[in-house]
Design a protein around this motif. Structure first.
Motif, PDB file in Angstrom:
ATOM      1  N   GLU A 190     -11.447   3.582  -2.599  1.00 10.77           N
ATOM      2  CA  GLU A 190     -10.596   2.429  -2.330  1.00 10.77           C
ATOM      3  C   GLU A 190     -10.142   2.351  -0.883  1.00 10.77           C
ATOM      4  O   GLU A 190      -9.596   1.330  -0.454  1.00 10.77           O
ATOM      5  N   SER A 191     -10.359   3.421  -0.103  1.00  6.84           N
ATOM      6  CA  SER A 191      -9.982   3.420   1.314  1.00  6.84           C
ATOM      7  C   SER A 191     -11.086   2.865   2.205  1.00  6.84           C
ATOM      8  O   SER A 191     -10.862   2.613   3.392  1.00  6.84           O
ATOM      9  N   LYS A 192     -12.258   2.675   1.628  1.00  4.60           N
ATOM     10  CA  LYS A 192     -13.396   2.182   2.405  1.00  4.60           C
ATOM     11  C   LYS A 192     -13.386   0.656   2.455  1.00  4.60           C
ATOM     12  O   LYS A 192     -12.697   0.002   1.673  1.00  4.60           O
ATOM     13  N   SER A 204       0.821  -1.215   0.000  1.00  6.01           N
ATOM     14  CA  SER A 204       0.000   0.000   0.000  1.00  6.01           C
ATOM     15  C   SER A 204       0.853   1.262   0.000  1.00  6.01           C
ATOM     16  O   SER A 204       0.509   2.256  -0.643  1.00  6.01           O
ATOM     17  N   VAL A 236       0.697   4.586  -2.441  1.00  5.73           N
ATOM     18  CA  VAL A 236       0.536   5.944  -1.920  1.00  5.73           C
ATOM     19  C   VAL A 236       1.683   6.836  -2.390  1.00  5.73           C
ATOM     20  O   VAL A 236       1.475   8.015  -2.704  1.00  5.73           O
ATOM     21  N   TYR A 284      -9.369   7.340  -4.598  1.00  6.40           N
ATOM     22  CA  TYR A 284      -8.689   6.858  -3.393  1.00  6.40           C
ATOM     23  C   TYR A 284      -9.611   6.865  -2.176  1.00  6.40           C
ATOM     24  O   TYR A 284      -9.439   6.056  -1.262  1.00  6.40           O
ATOM     25  N   ASP A 285     -10.601   7.746  -2.161  1.00  6.42           N
ATOM     26  CA  ASP A 285     -11.592   7.702  -1.083  1.00  6.42           C
ATOM     27  C   ASP A 285     -12.400   6.415  -1.176  1.00  6.42           C
ATOM     28  O   ASP A 285     -12.634   5.737  -0.165  1.00  6.42           O
TER      29      ASP A 285
END
Length: 216
Positions: A210-212, A152, A156, A207-208
């Motif tokens: 995929e962050s959930k 990850s 990033v 990315y929001d």
């Protein structure tokens, strides 16, 4: 922090400080990298000129080396590994170069005397050239395109480089969005600024998501 580091000589490349060992010198380059980044990003957030000036420091970017490539007893640093070989410091090497471009952008945007438009376009080309030179391991892709073996933090790192690139373009050209709207000379600035801003929003959405829970 910047002034303390300058008093300790961190703003001069270690090759000019013969009393330092190769090991100490390379670690000082890494420390100066973080100081440069913090100075640049905090200045960007506060709308203040960076403390560090390009004409007052010559410390090189950290080399692309594994930590096992050298130690306290190393007499001569081995040459940096090629950019195609990802090490833990490869991201630092390129982030350092991007930071220095962003610092120039900030100075342009905050200058009391606006720079010549030709200088803006020249910096624009330098920013694009930087992105074109990124090795494949640091180039952003759709999150879903990454394999599940990729870490990850590597994903990033690619995002952070892309965001710095896009924000640099936005800030560099922002002053020309409403400047002489009927003059085609500034069309490049308007289209570049808008396209970069929309791309930033797309990345935030991706990315929001995929962050959930259930995301990559």
């Amino acid at each position: 922090l910047v002034r303390l580091a300058q008093r300790m000589g961190y703003h001069r490349d270690p090759k000019f400080l013969p009393h330092l060992s190769p090991f100490e010198g390379e670690l000082r380059r890494r420390v100066w990298f973080f100081i440069e980044v913090f100075d640049c990003l905090f200045s960007f957030q506060l709308g203040m000129p960076p403390v560090i000036r390009e004409d007052e420091c010559d410390t090189e970017s950290p080399g692309n080396r594994f930590d096992l490539d050298f130690d306290e007893h190393t007499m001569v640093l081995p040459p940096p590994r090629p950019a195609t070989e990802p090490t833990a410091t490869l991201y630092l090497c390129y982030k350092s170069k991007m930071c220095r471009l962003l610092r120039r952008v900030i100075r342009y945007s905050l200058s009391i005397q606006p720079p010549a438009y030709d200088d803006v376009l020249k910096l624009h080309d330098e920013i694009h050239a930087f992105r074109d030179q990124l090795p494949p391991t640091l180039r952003i892709r759709s999150v879903r395109a990454y394999s599940f073996t990729e870490k990850s933090f590597d994903i990033v790192h690619r995002l952070l480089l892309e965001m710095a690139y896009l924000k640099s373009l936005c800030v560099l050209h922002r002053a020309y969005i409403n400047h002489e709207k009927d003059n085609p000379r500034y069309t490049t600035s308007r289209s570049t600024c808008i396209d970069a801003a929309l791309r930033i929003l797309d990345l935030h959405v991706e990315y929001d998501t995929e962050s959930k829970p259930g995301g990559r």
